[in-house]
Motif scaffolding. Structure first.
Motif, short mmCIF file in Angstrom:
data_model
loop_
_atom_site.label_atom_id
_atom_site.label_comp_id
_atom_site.label_asym_id
_atom_site.label_seq_id
_atom_site.Cartn_x
_atom_site.Cartn_y
_atom_site.Cartn_z
N VAL A 82 0.83 -1.21 0.00
CA VAL A 82 0.00 0.00 0.00
C VAL A 82 0.87 1.25 0.00
O VAL A 82 0.61 2.20 -0.76
N LEU A 83 1.89 1.27 0.82
CA LEU A 83 2.78 2.45 0.86
C LEU A 83 3.45 2.68 -0.49
O LEU A 83 3.49 3.81 -0.99
N MET A 84 3.97 1.62 -1.10
CA MET A 84 4.65 1.78 -2.38
C MET A 84 3.67 2.16 -3.50
O MET A 84 4.02 2.93 -4.40
N CYS A 85 2.46 1.65 -3.43
CA CYS A 85 1.44 2.03 -4.42
C CYS A 85 1.07 3.50 -4.27
O CYS A 85 0.89 4.21 -5.27
N LEU A 86 0.95 3.97 -3.04
CA LEU A 86 0.66 5.39 -2.82
C LEU A 86 1.82 6.26 -3.30
O LEU A 86 1.61 7.31 -3.92
N MET A 87 3.05 5.83 -3.05
CA MET A 87 4.21 6.59 -3.53
C MET A 87 4.23 6.63 -5.05
O MET A 87 4.56 7.66 -5.64
N THR A 88 3.86 5.52 -5.67
CA THR A 88 3.79 5.49 -7.13
C THR A 88 2.74 6.48 -7.62
O THR A 88 3.00 7.25 -8.56
N ALA A 89 1.58 6.49 -7.00
CA ALA A 89 0.51 7.40 -7.41
C ALA A 89 0.94 8.86 -7.28
O ALA A 89 0.61 9.68 -8.14
N TYR A 90 1.66 9.18 -6.23
CA TYR A 90 2.11 10.56 -6.00
C TYR A 90 3.35 10.93 -6.80
O TYR A 90 3.73 12.10 -6.85
N ALA A 91 4.01 9.97 -7.43
CA ALA A 91 5.27 10.25 -8.12
C ALA A 91 5.13 11.32 -9.19
O ALA A 91 6.07 12.08 -9.44
N ASP A 92 3.96 11.40 -9.80
CA ASP A 92 3.76 12.42 -10.84
C ASP A 92 3.28 13.75 -10.26
O ASP A 92 2.95 14.67 -10.99
N GLY A 93 3.22 13.84 -8.94
CA GLY A 93 2.87 15.09 -8.29
C GLY A 93 1.45 15.17 -7.77
O GLY A 93 1.10 16.12 -7.08
N ALA A 114 -10.22 1.02 6.36
CA ALA A 114 -10.14 2.41 5.91
C ALA A 114 -9.21 3.25 6.79
O ALA A 114 -8.46 4.09 6.28
N ALA A 115 -9.25 3.04 8.09
CA ALA A 115 -8.39 3.80 9.00
C ALA A 115 -6.91 3.52 8.73
O ALA A 115 -6.08 4.44 8.73
N HIS A 116 -6.60 2.26 8.49
CA HIS A 116 -5.21 1.88 8.19
C HIS A 116 -4.78 2.50 6.86
O HIS A 116 -3.65 3.01 6.74
N PHE A 117 -5.67 2.48 5.87
CA PHE A 117 -5.36 3.11 4.58
C PHE A 117 -5.09 4.60 4.76
O PHE A 117 -4.12 5.14 4.23
N GLU A 118 -5.95 5.28 5.51
CA GLU A 118 -5.79 6.72 5.73
C GLU A 118 -4.48 7.02 6.46
O GLU A 118 -3.83 8.03 6.19
N ALA A 119 -4.09 6.15 7.39
CA ALA A 119 -2.82 6.33 8.10
C ALA A 119 -1.64 6.21 7.13
O ALA A 119 -0.68 6.99 7.21
#
Length: 152
Positions: A82-93, A114-119
């Motif tokens: 999840v963390l790496m997928c979020l970093m990938t999504a944000y990579a383009d800004g 949902a709480a874990h995802f938001e964290a």
């Protein structure tokens, strides 16, 4: 939430994580920054008997990713995905609504609520802001922070 720690990922986990990251990048077209992040992760994580980075990155759209393959993953690996997928999504800004929805589906499949995802989302944003905080132009950093917060 503790910071993400390095893990010794198996070749199967490296492959799954790379496929998950590519699936996020493909949501709205792979941006060069997303491709660079994914390529760097794969290259530094793969073992010699795995396909080359150039082969994996050559035609990611034809490499179907089935989210269900992530079911039964360990909690530690789930957090990393999840963390790496979020970093990938944000990579383009920017984290688009479609990217966020896709990563939420991945998180749900992995058993994260949902709480874990938001964290995790807050952690990635904090790391992005931290990476910018050394800039001398505090006003620009404040604008970026405001934009990140507005994406919800």
């Amino acid at each position: 939430m503790p910071p993400m720690t390095d893990q010794n990922l198996s070749p199967a986990q490296v492959t799954l994580l790379t496929q998950a990251m590519l699936s996020v990048a493909l949501v709205d077209g792979i941006h060069p920054a997303e491709a660079a992040l994914i390529g760097q992760f794969y290259e530094t994580s793969r073992s010699a008997d795995m396909p080359s980075t150039s082969a994996v990155m050559a035609s990611p759209e034809v490499q179907a990713f089935d989210i269900a393959t992530l079911k039964g993953s360990s909690a530690e690996f789930a957090d990393t995905v999840v963390l790496m997928c979020l970093m990938t999504a944000y990579a383009d800004g920017a984290l688009s609504a479609a990217e966020r929805s896709h990563v939420q589906a991945i998180a749900s499949t992995l058993g994260l609520d949902a709480a874990h995802f938001e964290a995790h989302l807050a952690q990635v944003r904090d790391e992005l802001v931290g990476a910018l905080s050394h800039l001398p132009d505090a006003g620009s950093v404040a604008v970026v922070v405001k934009e990140l917060a507005a994406q919800d």
